[in-house]
Design a protein around this motif. Structure first.
Motif, PDB file in Angstrom:
ATOM      1  N   LYS A 116      18.149  12.125  41.853  1.00 40.46           N
ATOM      2  CA  LYS A 116      18.453  10.724  41.541  1.00 40.46           C
ATOM      3  C   LYS A 116      17.717   9.882  42.569  1.00 40.46           C
ATOM      4  CE  LYS A 116      22.582  11.330  38.879  1.00 40.46           C
ATOM      5  NZ  LYS A 116      23.983  11.043  38.662  1.00 40.46           N
ATOM      6  N   SER A 117      17.098   8.816  42.110  1.00 40.31           N
ATOM      7  CA  SER A 117      16.186   8.040  42.958  1.00 40.31           C
ATOM      8  C   SER A 117      16.865   7.459  44.201  1.00 40.31           C
ATOM      9  CB  SER A 117      15.534   6.923  42.142  1.00 40.31           C
ATOM     10  OG  SER A 117      16.532   6.054  41.633  1.00 40.31           O
ATOM     11  N   TYR A 118      18.159   7.203  44.140  1.00 35.64           N
ATOM     12  CA  TYR A 118      18.853   6.567  45.264  1.00 35.64           C
ATOM     13  C   TYR A 118      19.550   7.571  46.190  1.00 35.64           C
ATOM     14  CZ  TYR A 118      22.670   7.391  41.993  1.00 35.64           C
ATOM     15  OH  TYR A 118      23.545   7.985  41.119  1.00 35.64           O
ATOM     16  N   CYS A 119      19.457   8.850  45.898  1.00 39.05           N
ATOM     17  CA  CYS A 119      20.204   9.870  46.629  1.00 39.05           C
ATOM     18  C   CYS A 119      19.489  10.277  47.920  1.00 39.05           C
ATOM     19  CB  CYS A 119      20.392  11.088  45.715  1.00 39.05           C
ATOM     20  SG  CYS A 119      20.910  12.575  46.551  1.00 39.05           S
ATOM     21  N   PRO A 120      20.134  10.105  49.083  1.00 40.52           N
ATOM     22  CA  PRO A 120      19.478  10.462  50.352  1.00 40.52           C
ATOM     23  C   PRO A 120      19.195  11.963  50.490  1.00 40.52           C
ATOM     24  CG  PRO A 120      21.762   9.794  50.737  1.00 40.52           C
ATOM     25  CD  PRO A 120      21.464   9.539  49.278  1.00 40.52           C
ATOM     26  N   SER A 147      16.074  12.621  48.551  1.00 34.40           N
ATOM     27  CA  SER A 147      14.915  12.134  49.308  1.00 34.40           C
ATOM     28  C   SER A 147      14.516  13.129  50.381  1.00 34.40           C
ATOM     29  CB  SER A 147      15.222  10.779  49.953  1.00 34.40           C
ATOM     30  OG  SER A 147      15.466   9.823  48.956  1.00 34.40           O
ATOM     31  N   GLU A 199      13.980  12.353  37.700  1.00 33.90           N
ATOM     32  CA  GLU A 199      14.955  11.418  38.282  1.00 33.90           C
ATOM     33  C   GLU A 199      16.001  11.146  37.198  1.00 33.90           C
ATOM     34  OE1 GLU A 199      15.072  10.832  41.327  1.00 33.90           O
ATOM     35  OE2 GLU A 199      13.098  10.538  42.202  1.00 33.90           O
ATOM     36  N   ASP A 208      18.609   9.434  37.022  1.00 34.98           N
ATOM     37  CA  ASP A 208      19.079   8.059  36.828  1.00 34.98           C
ATOM     38  C   ASP A 208      18.020   7.183  36.164  1.00 34.98           C
ATOM     39  OD1 ASP A 208      17.650   8.383  39.302  1.00 34.98           O
ATOM     40  OD2 ASP A 208      18.323   6.394  39.926  1.00 34.98           O
ATOM     41  N   GLU A 209      16.845   7.739  35.909  1.00 41.31           N
ATOM     42  CA  GLU A 209      15.755   6.950  35.327  1.00 41.31           C
ATOM     43  C   GLU A 209      15.336   7.426  33.938  1.00 41.31           C
ATOM     44  OE1 GLU A 209      12.653   6.948  38.290  1.00 41.31           O
ATOM     45  OE2 GLU A 209      13.808   5.657  39.631  1.00 41.31           O
TER      46      GLU A 209
END
Length: 102
Positions: free
Chosen positions: A22-26, A29, A46, A48-49
């Motif tokens: 997921k693009s916002y997941c630390p 990343s 991703e 969530d995208e």
């Protein structure tokens, strides 16, 4: 659900390395940074995208027994999440070379 499972399984089967993220997941990343740092080629999804992201995530639970992200596969084998990938950092280069991702 069957479509999402088929889609997820073909992504796993057709790519040496598959990362469901997921693009916002630390944690996601951190996994992507580790793979990028090694120069690994990997298929990134991703969740969530993409429109069917939640269905794919549910399908991954069936496939791997893990619902959380990142959900990482190397050579069609479930590696786990970020902590599992980080724990393998010493052997990762060899593993990636073995599956043709480096």
């Amino acid at each position: 659900m069957a479509d999402a499972k088929t889609k997820a399984q073909s992504i796993i089967d057709e790519n040496a390395v598959a990362v469901f993220s997921k693009s916002y997941c630390p944690y996601c990343s951190a996994s992507k940074r580790l793979l990028d740092g090694l120069g690994a080629k990997y298929k990134l999804v991703e969740l969530d995208e993409v429109p069917d992201g939640s269905a794919i995530q549910a399908a991954l639970l069936e496939i791997s027994g893990q619902r959380t992200v990142p959900n990482i596969f190397i050579g069609k084998k479930h590696i786990g999440g970020n902590s599992d990938l980080q724990a393998k950092s010493g052997e990762l280069k060899g593993l990636l070379t073995e599956v043709g991702a480096l």
